[in-house]
Write a protein that holds these residues in place. Structure first.
Motif, PDB file in Angstrom:
ATOM      1  N   LEU A 240       0.952  -1.150  -0.035  1.00 42.08           N
ATOM      2  CA  LEU A 240      -0.209   0.067  -0.036  1.00 42.08           C
ATOM      3  C   LEU A 240       0.809   1.185   0.194  1.00 42.08           C
ATOM      4  O   LEU A 240       2.295   1.167  -0.008  1.00 42.08           O
ATOM      5  CB  LEU A 240      -0.905   0.043   1.394  1.00 42.08           C
ATOM      6  CG  LEU A 240      -1.829  -1.196   1.187  1.00 42.08           C
ATOM      7  CD1 LEU A 240      -2.830  -1.047   2.737  1.00 42.08           C
ATOM      8  CD2 LEU A 240      -2.777  -1.209   0.193  1.00 42.08           C
ATOM      9  N   ASP A 244      -3.396   5.653   0.886  1.00 40.99           N
ATOM     10  CA  ASP A 244      -4.428   4.426   1.339  1.00 40.99           C
ATOM     11  C   ASP A 244      -4.571   4.916   2.737  1.00 40.99           C
ATOM     12  O   ASP A 244      -5.747   3.912   3.496  1.00 40.99           O
ATOM     13  CB  ASP A 244      -3.962   2.797   1.132  1.00 40.99           C
ATOM     14  CG  ASP A 244      -3.699   2.652  -0.282  1.00 40.99           C
ATOM     15  OD1 ASP A 244      -4.544   2.768  -1.174  1.00 40.99           O
ATOM     16  OD2 ASP A 244      -2.400   2.364  -0.696  1.00 40.99           O
ATOM     17  N   GLN A 404     -12.833   5.880   0.735  1.00 37.64           N
ATOM     18  CA  GLN A 404     -11.752   5.214   0.940  1.00 37.64           C
ATOM     19  C   GLN A 404     -11.697   3.755   0.316  1.00 37.64           C
ATOM     20  O   GLN A 404     -10.848   3.263  -0.363  1.00 37.64           O
ATOM     21  CB  GLN A 404     -10.719   5.379   2.238  1.00 37.64           C
ATOM     22  CG  GLN A 404      -9.509   5.090   2.047  1.00 37.64           C
ATOM     23  CD  GLN A 404      -8.599   5.967   1.607  1.00 37.64           C
ATOM     24  OE1 GLN A 404      -9.096   6.897   1.109  1.00 37.64           O
ATOM     25  NE2 GLN A 404      -7.371   5.963   1.851  1.00 37.64           N
ATOM     26  N   ILE A 408     -10.040   1.830  -2.715  1.00 36.02           N
ATOM     27  CA  ILE A 408      -9.340   0.611  -2.416  1.00 36.02           C
ATOM     28  C   ILE A 408      -9.891  -0.427  -3.462  1.00 36.02           C
ATOM     29  O   ILE A 408      -9.119  -1.284  -3.935  1.00 36.02           O
ATOM     30  CB  ILE A 408      -9.243   0.312  -1.234  1.00 36.02           C
ATOM     31  CG1 ILE A 408      -8.463   1.120  -0.275  1.00 36.02           C
ATOM     32  CG2 ILE A 408      -8.538  -1.160  -0.855  1.00 36.02           C
ATOM     33  CD1 ILE A 408      -8.597   1.075   1.301  1.00 36.02           C
TER      34      ILE A 408
END
Length: 716
Positions: A240, A244, A404, A408
């Motif tokens: 990540l 993130d 978020q 993702i």
């Protein structure tokens, strides 16, 4: 029968001179020869051969245990073969010991072990006594013959261990005590420690970092990282990025510069406690931070090379070793699953955790560790409040907010999912990043077999199964209860113009509303409609989502909900708010008061739109009522609203326009709500409604089961 034989004597087994010297000191000065020798021979023929006493071992009896041998009654003392002479063997053993002491300056260990000891000496700062003790500790864990011989000394107390080592290593006993003290470098580095509880044989009293460590030290010239194999390992690369973790920006704005300063200045005692639900990305965050700081990252292992779990005590020792080994490197250490140390006790049986037993040791460790450390846990509950204050920072890594989660999903699985499916999956408030990554990896492995049309469905199924296994709602229940196509706030019987209220909220971008009234009157649906009008996400929290059996957890859940809504720019709709805002004057427990206080604090500081709904207005705290900008009463449908809503639903279902007698029937339903229509429409899926009259009959049945409904008199 063991006998002396000149023509069948055994040559000595090759053994390291230093090991041989230690064996002789164990047997002679320390008296272990009393167990080694008996009237018929040796208790260990291999040891006898290794020491140079092989000529006393009868090769014809080599397959028979020496304790079964008996002196021959017919043996002639004048023959070539004489019976085992215990006195002569003792004398020869003493001579071997004396000669070994004379040659002690030549008694050196293997070049491999010396090389590794020298490495550790420079790295950790061992003195000469520490090195000698470490040499012996590694050897007794690696050389079976040394271990077996030391066993003849019997069970030893800690005090006797110091004396035994003093004799074997030919060092003053005070130096041995200092080297093996709790404050000594060997113990603080985790390399060697003395098991101080009870008595045991020498090998078990001298505990080394791990069995793997002893073997590596004795058999291969290795760098420090490989010597820690099975206890500490270099971390894998991050998957990540910092982007993130935008949902914890405020915490990272403090953490990142603090770690940067600690690494650049060599600050000691830097410890960060990071907790959050499994899969939220705690380990990945540690790797991301290490990459940004250009640091090596080392992880304390929670299982050994064989895959077996490592005890909390051994994990702490591994942590100590890592601190000593990497103190001079630009590095970070991550200690995952700290429950192994802080929560491995048993309150029911009164057994303390490793951290509680070693409290002073851990406190000192948290104050002095030279390598900054990230401690990771699934819950803050594992940490005693007395330890919390020892950490520089303690913060939670929550599940990312919806925006978020969508990002993702798009970045990880955008090739598998379309936009609508991503939006639907992202509605799951408990969906952690690790669950997304794992499901995506599985589906891609078999994507060709599944085919393009089935891959997305398989991904969604995996996500749903994992959420359910974790104790969360599966995706089918996480999907938002979307507003029906016929929804119109005009169908809500309220004491305020709801359309005007929505317009005002859109202009102000903030507000605190309390919607109260009977169940099913449309309070939650109105909150969804407001979010649509404002063009922002809706975060719905029910009492079941926030209530916890743990003291203090309810308050944290409430704060987390407000924080998540603020980060996501969402309308926060809290259903059944009476569970959190009960009148404090009737509170019987302290936590009931603190719960209300937390709600009031969060309401006042929340900058967005907060909508609370309740069926029980009378029991709300008076201070809470004052904090709502507007309180709107929702009531049962008026006859005109009920009639118009019936007409809309009949049209949507393809039913004929209801007749006048149907209007008369529905107008008599005094406790009818929009929720009743929703319930009847769900029935329609498995019990189809043929006409408007059947629909009204179903609505009548719904009203009849409500509390306070008037029952018909007479026969029907």
């Amino acid at each position: 029968m063991a006998r002396r034989s000149t023509n069948r004597s055994k040559s000595a087994i090759e053994i390291n001179p230093a090991i041989r010297l230690w064996l002789l000191r164990t047997l002679v000065p320390l008296g272990a020869h009393r167990e080694f020798l008996h009237s018929q021979g040796f208790h260990n023929d291999d040891l006898a051969t290794a020491l140079g006493l092989g000529h006393w071992v009868d090769s014809s009896q080599s397959d028979i245990p020496s304790f079964l041998c008996r002196p021959s009654k017919t043996a002639n003392t004048n023959t070539e073969e004489n019976e085992f002479d215990l006195k002569a063997v003792r004398s020869e053993l003493r001579q071997l010991h004396q000669q070994a002491e004379k040659d002690s300056h030549k008694a050196t260990l293997s070049a491999c072990l010396r090389h590794n000891i020298d490495q550790l000496s420079r790295l950790v700062g061992l003195n000469s006594t520490d090195c000698r003790v470490l040499e012996f500790a590694v050897s007794i864990h690696h050389e079976r013959i040394l271990d077996d011989t030391a066993d003849w000394l019997g069970s030893l107390s800690s005090a006797k261990v110091f004396h035994v080592l003093s004799v074997i290593l030919d060092l003053p006993e005070p130096e041995i005590r200092a080297s093996l003290s709790a404050q000594g470098i060997l113990a603080r580095s985790g390399l060697v420690s003395v098991e101080r509880s009870g008595a045991n044989v020498l090998r078990h009293k001298l505990d080394v970092l791990s069995h793997n460590f002893a073997d590596l030290m004795a058999t291969s010239e290795a760098d420090p990282i490989s010597l820690l194999r099975g206890t500490v390992s270099a971390s894998s690369p991050a998957q990540l990025t910092l982007s993130d973790y935008n949902h914890i920006t405020h915490s990272l704005e403090i953490l990142r510069p603090y770690l940067r300063h600690a690494v650049s200045t060599g600050r000691h005692g830097v410890n960060i406690f990071l907790y959050g639900a499994p899969g939220t990305g705690k380990s990945q965050l540690a790797r991301v931070l290490a990459d940004e700081l250009e640091c090596e990252l080392f992880e304390v292992a929670c299982e050994d090379a064989d895959g077996d779990p490592v005890s909390g005590e051994r994990r702490l020792r591994a942590f100590h070793a890592a601190q000593s080994f990497f103190a001079q490197r630009r590095a970070l250490v991550v200690f995952d699953e700290v429950e192994d140390v802080f929560n491995d006790g048993d309150n029911f049986f009164g057994r303390k955790s490793t951290a509680q037993v070693r409290k002073a040791w851990i406190n000192r460790m948290l104050e002095e560790n030279p390598v900054p450390t990230l401690w990771l846990s699934n819950s803050i509950h594992c940490l005693d409040p007395a330890f919390i204050r020892r950490f520089d920072m303690v913060f939670e890594l929550p599940v990312p907010p919806k925006k978020q989660r969508e990002r993702i999903l798009q970045e990880s699985c955008g090739d598998l999912l379309d936009a609508s499916r991503i939006s639907r999956i992202a509605e799951a408030e408990t969906l952690a990043p690790a669950v997304v990554v794992k499901a995506g990896a599985v589906v891609r492995t078999i994507q060709e077999e599944l085919g393009e049309s089935n891959a997305a469905a398989a991904f969604e199924r995996l996500i749903s199964n994992t959420l359910e296994a974790q104790g969360h709602r599966p995706l089918a229940q996480n999907a938002p209860n979307r507003l029906p196509e016929v929804y119109d706030p005009g169908f809500i019987h309220a004491d305020a113009d709801l359309a005007i209220v929505a317009d005002g909220l859109q202009s102000a971008k903030s507000g605190r509303l309390c919607l109260y009234g009977p169940p099913g009157t449309g309070k939650t649906a109105y909150g969804r409609w407001v979010a649509e009008q404002l063009g922002v996400p809706l975060l719905v929290k029910r009492a079941s989502d926030l209530m916890s059996p743990y003291i203090g957890e309810n308050e944290r859940n409430i704060a987390r909900a407000f924080r998540e809504a603020q980060i996501d720019g969402a309308v926060l709709l809290m259903d059944e708010v009476d569970s959190f805002l009960q009148d404090r004057r009737s509170a019987q427990r302290g936590w009931e008061v603190s719960l209300v206080n937390e709600m009031l604090t969060q309401m006042e500081s929340f900058p967005g739109v907060f909508i609370a709904s309740t069926n029980l207005m009378d029991g709300l705290d008076q201070a809470a009522l004052r904090r709502f900008d507007l309180k709107v009463k929702f009531d049962f449908l008026r006859p005109d609203q009920a009639w118009e809503l019936l007409r809309r639903h009949c049209a949507a279902l393809g039913l004929a326009t209801p007749a006048a007698e149907v209007q008369a029937r529905i107008s008599r339903l005094q406790r009818l709500t929009p929720g009743d229509f929703a319930a009847v429409l769900r029935q329609h899926r498995f019990r189809p409604l043929e006409n408007a009259s059947a629909l009204v009959s179903a609505l009548e049945s719904e009203c009849m089961v409500k509390e306070g409904a008037k029952r018909p008199i007479g026969f029907i």
